[in-house]
Write a protein that holds these residues in place. Structure first.
Motif, PDB file in Angstrom:
ATOM      1  N   SER A 121       0.824  -1.101  -0.098  1.00 31.12           N
ATOM      2  CA  SER A 121      -0.158   0.007   0.082  1.00 31.12           C
ATOM      3  C   SER A 121       0.930   1.259  -0.185  1.00 31.12           C
ATOM      4  CB  SER A 121      -0.896   0.125   1.337  1.00 31.12           C
ATOM      5  OG  SER A 121      -1.731   0.923   1.176  1.00 31.12           O
ATOM      6  N   ALA A 122       1.948   1.295   0.969  1.00 29.91           N
ATOM      7  CA  ALA A 122       2.826   2.401   0.947  1.00 29.91           C
ATOM      8  C   ALA A 122       3.536   2.513  -0.535  1.00 29.91           C
ATOM      9  CB  ALA A 122       3.848   2.014   1.790  1.00 29.91           C
ATOM     10  N   ALA A 123       3.710   1.643  -1.176  1.00 31.10           N
ATOM     11  CA  ALA A 123       4.416   1.865  -2.402  1.00 31.10           C
ATOM     12  C   ALA A 123       3.518   2.722  -3.711  1.00 31.10           C
ATOM     13  CB  ALA A 123       4.991   0.317  -3.029  1.00 31.10           C
ATOM     14  N   LEU A 124       2.295   1.791  -3.588  1.00 27.75           N
ATOM     15  CA  LEU A 124       1.592   2.408  -4.642  1.00 27.75           C
ATOM     16  C   LEU A 124       0.938   3.653  -4.115  1.00 27.75           C
ATOM     17  CD1 LEU A 124      -0.778   2.376  -6.946  1.00 27.75           C
ATOM     18  CD2 LEU A 124      -2.417   1.570  -5.139  1.00 27.75           C
ATOM     19  N   ASN A 125       0.766   4.064  -2.952  1.00 24.03           N
ATOM     20  CA  ASN A 125       0.286   5.404  -2.635  1.00 24.03           C
ATOM     21  C   ASN A 125       1.430   6.635  -2.860  1.00 24.03           C
ATOM     22  OD1 ASN A 125      -2.813   5.570  -1.854  1.00 24.03           O
ATOM     23  ND2 ASN A 125      -1.731   3.795  -1.126  1.00 24.03           N
ATOM     24  N   ALA A 126       2.733   5.879  -2.099  1.00 31.55           N
ATOM     25  CA  ALA A 126       3.912   7.154  -2.289  1.00 31.55           C
ATOM     26  C   ALA A 126       4.036   7.185  -3.845  1.00 31.55           C
ATOM     27  CB  ALA A 126       5.106   6.517  -1.659  1.00 31.55           C
ATOM     28  N   ALA A 127       3.998   6.318  -4.567  1.00 28.32           N
ATOM     29  CA  ALA A 127       4.015   6.667  -6.125  1.00 28.32           C
ATOM     30  C   ALA A 127       3.207   7.786  -6.601  1.00 28.32           C
ATOM     31  CB  ALA A 127       3.902   5.550  -7.055  1.00 28.32           C
ATOM     32  N   LEU A 128       1.926   7.582  -6.241  1.00 23.31           N
ATOM     33  CA  LEU A 128       0.980   8.651  -6.494  1.00 23.31           C
ATOM     34  C   LEU A 128       1.509  10.052  -6.168  1.00 23.31           C
ATOM     35  CD1 LEU A 128      -2.428   6.906  -5.447  1.00 23.31           C
ATOM     36  CD2 LEU A 128      -1.821   7.647  -7.644  1.00 23.31           C
ATOM     37  N   GLN A 129       2.033  10.158  -4.851  1.00 23.60           N
ATOM     38  CA  GLN A 129       2.486  11.299  -4.290  1.00 23.60           C
ATOM     39  C   GLN A 129       3.736  11.716  -5.128  1.00 23.60           C
ATOM     40  OE1 GLN A 129       2.328   9.912  -0.195  1.00 23.60           O
ATOM     41  NE2 GLN A 129       1.818  12.040   0.277  1.00 23.60           N
ATOM     42  N   ALA A 130       4.590  10.942  -5.693  1.00 22.62           N
ATOM     43  CA  ALA A 130       5.713  11.311  -6.324  1.00 22.62           C
ATOM     44  C   ALA A 130       5.255  12.038  -7.688  1.00 22.62           C
ATOM     45  CB  ALA A 130       6.620   9.953  -6.698  1.00 22.62           C
ATOM     46  N   GLY A 131       4.495  11.429  -8.252  1.00 20.77           N
ATOM     47  CA  GLY A 131       3.766  11.932  -9.566  1.00 20.77           C
ATOM     48  C   GLY A 131       3.445  13.517  -9.124  1.00 20.77           C
ATOM     49  N   TYR A 132       2.670  13.755  -8.064  1.00 27.30           N
ATOM     50  CA  TYR A 132       2.351  15.127  -7.520  1.00 27.30           C
ATOM     51  C   TYR A 132       3.686  15.925  -7.422  1.00 27.30           C
ATOM     52  CZ  TYR A 132      -2.765  14.869  -7.336  1.00 27.30           C
ATOM     53  OH  TYR A 132      -3.960  14.926  -7.593  1.00 27.30           O
ATOM     54  N   PHE A 133       4.806  15.411  -6.754  1.00 23.61           N
ATOM     55  CA  PHE A 133       5.961  16.019  -6.434  1.00 23.61           C
ATOM     56  C   PHE A 133       6.553  16.652  -7.768  1.00 23.61           C
ATOM     57  CE2 PHE A 133      10.581  16.234  -6.159  1.00 23.61           C
ATOM     58  CZ  PHE A 133      10.573  16.977  -5.174  1.00 23.61           C
ATOM     59  N   ILE A 134       6.473  15.792  -9.094  1.00 20.52           N
ATOM     60  CA  ILE A 134       7.100  16.392 -10.024  1.00 20.52           C
ATOM     61  C   ILE A 134       6.331  17.446 -10.629  1.00 20.52           C
ATOM     62  CG2 ILE A 134       7.371  15.703 -12.378  1.00 20.52           C
ATOM     63  CD1 ILE A 134       8.286  12.782 -11.223  1.00 20.52           C
ATOM     64  N   LEU A 135       4.772  17.345 -10.553  1.00 21.48           N
ATOM     65  CA  LEU A 135       4.093  18.654 -10.948  1.00 21.48           C
ATOM     66  C   LEU A 135       4.207  19.816 -10.026  1.00 21.48           C
ATOM     67  CD1 LEU A 135       0.785  16.864 -11.703  1.00 21.48           C
ATOM     68  CD2 LEU A 135       2.215  17.880 -13.277  1.00 21.48           C
ATOM     69  N   GLY A 136       4.268  19.595  -8.690  1.00 22.41           N
ATOM     70  CA  GLY A 136       4.731  20.684  -7.813  1.00 22.41           C
ATOM     71  C   GLY A 136       5.946  21.439  -8.169  1.00 22.41           C
ATOM     72  N   VAL A 137       7.092  20.725  -8.638  1.00 24.15           N
ATOM     73  CA  VAL A 137       8.214  21.462  -8.886  1.00 24.15           C
ATOM     74  C   VAL A 137       7.919  22.169 -10.229  1.00 24.15           C
ATOM     75  CG1 VAL A 137      10.308  20.975 -10.003  1.00 24.15           C
ATOM     76  CG2 VAL A 137       9.818  19.430  -8.156  1.00 24.15           C
ATOM     77  N   ARG A 138       7.315  21.590 -11.162  1.00 25.84           N
ATOM     78  CA  ARG A 138       7.099  22.382 -12.395  1.00 25.84           C
ATOM     79  C   ARG A 138       6.018  23.375 -12.009  1.00 25.84           C
ATOM     80  NH1 ARG A 138       5.369  17.218 -16.045  1.00 25.84           N
ATOM     81  NH2 ARG A 138       7.455  16.457 -16.574  1.00 25.84           N
ATOM     82  N   ALA A 139       5.302  23.376 -11.128  1.00 27.01           N
ATOM     83  CA  ALA A 139       4.324  24.542 -10.887  1.00 27.01           C
ATOM     84  C   ALA A 139       5.032  25.782 -10.226  1.00 27.01           C
ATOM     85  CB  ALA A 139       3.126  24.094  -9.888  1.00 27.01           C
ATOM     86  N   ALA A 140       6.298  25.287  -9.528  1.00 27.41           N
ATOM     87  CA  ALA A 140       7.127  26.138  -8.799  1.00 27.41           C
ATOM     88  C   ALA A 140       8.120  26.980  -9.879  1.00 27.41           C
ATOM     89  CB  ALA A 140       7.927  25.511  -7.831  1.00 27.41           C
ATOM     90  N   GLY A 141       7.930  26.590 -11.397  1.00 20.87           N
ATOM     91  CA  GLY A 141       8.791  27.408 -12.331  1.00 20.87           C
ATOM     92  C   GLY A 141       9.999  26.368 -12.385  1.00 20.87           C
ATOM     93  N   LEU A 142      10.159  25.316 -11.602  1.00 25.52           N
ATOM     94  CA  LEU A 142      11.543  24.670 -11.877  1.00 25.52           C
ATOM     95  C   LEU A 142      11.450  23.464 -12.918  1.00 25.52           C
ATOM     96  CD1 LEU A 142      12.327  24.449  -7.801  1.00 25.52           C
ATOM     97  CD2 LEU A 142      12.979  26.205  -9.629  1.00 25.52           C
ATOM     98  N   ALA A 143      12.440  22.861 -13.075  1.00 24.77           N
ATOM     99  CA  ALA A 143      12.590  21.570 -14.033  1.00 24.77           C
ATOM    100  C   ALA A 143      12.822  20.171 -13.056  1.00 24.77           C
ATOM    101  CB  ALA A 143      13.602  21.514 -14.950  1.00 24.77           C
ATOM    102  N   ALA A 144      12.407  19.232 -13.439  1.00 19.98           N
ATOM    103  CA  ALA A 144      12.616  17.896 -12.507  1.00 19.98           C
ATOM    104  C   ALA A 144      13.243  16.890 -13.512  1.00 19.98           C
ATOM    105  CB  ALA A 144      11.010  17.431 -12.044  1.00 19.98           C
TER     106      ALA A 144
END
Length: 197
Positions: A121-144
């Protein structure tokens, strides 16, 4: 198209966003990292379990601990990146459930007492959050620059000696450098990838 976001935002987050291979030497502040986290913490997870943990390396010394555990070109990319996040899953996330999901006070023990079920469960749900992290980096005007070419056991031992956290993904991030992007590869069409029933 009828999206709630304008074209500029859609381009920034999706259409023009790519994996960065190089970064400028402009630092990423702790304040910026906090802002990114405060945005992405709202990613959906089952029972609000929120198992993703961030270990952000900004100093050359901290990245030096990580570099020997990376494969090939990932070492050089990380050596010159202004910030690198080790995205890991907390296999003991259930300890926080009484606070994070108070509507089911017994959930911690009734559903997540089994360690194997917890890790899955941790692996699946942390992977969902990891995708959001990449989008958050982009939303901050940075590259991932997300990477999976690494020795997971080595990283876990180096950074998470207690065994409670396990690395999922390593992401370099910051302002893009020169020749930061490879030519974009094709994607599957809607007809190839989706079925509407």
């Amino acid at each position: 198209m009828s999206f709630a976001l304008d074209d500029k935002a859609l381009d920034l987050l999706f259409r023009e966003a790519q994996t960065a291979q190089t970064f400028s030497d402009e630092p990423v502040s702790e304040e910026k990292i906090r802002e990114i986290y405060d945005l992405i913490k709202f990613a959906p997870t089952a029972f609000n379990q929120s198992p993703l943990r961030l270990t952000v390396l900004r100093s050359a010394e901290a990245r030096g601990r990580l570099i020997p555990h990376l494969m090939g070109a990932n070492q050089a990319k990380t050596e010159t990146a202004p910030a690198t996040a080790i995205l890991s899953m907390d296999t003991e996330f259930h300890e926080h459930l009484p606070r994070l999901f108070p509507v089911m006070p017994g959930l911690k023990d009734e559903v997540f007492s089994d360690p194997d079920a917890r890790v899955g469960s941790a692996a699946l749900n942390a992977a969902l959050q990891a995708g959001y992290f990449i989008l958050g980096v982009r939303a901050a005007g940075l590259a991932a620059g997300p990477m999976t070419g690494f020795d997971a056991e080595g990283i876990n031992k180096e950074f998470f000696g207690d065994g409670k956290q396990k690395v999922l993904l390593v992401v370099n991030f910051g302002k893009p450098g020169e020749n930061a992007y490879f030519p974009r590869n094709p994607r599957l069409s809607f007809e190839e990838a989706a079925t509407v029933l």
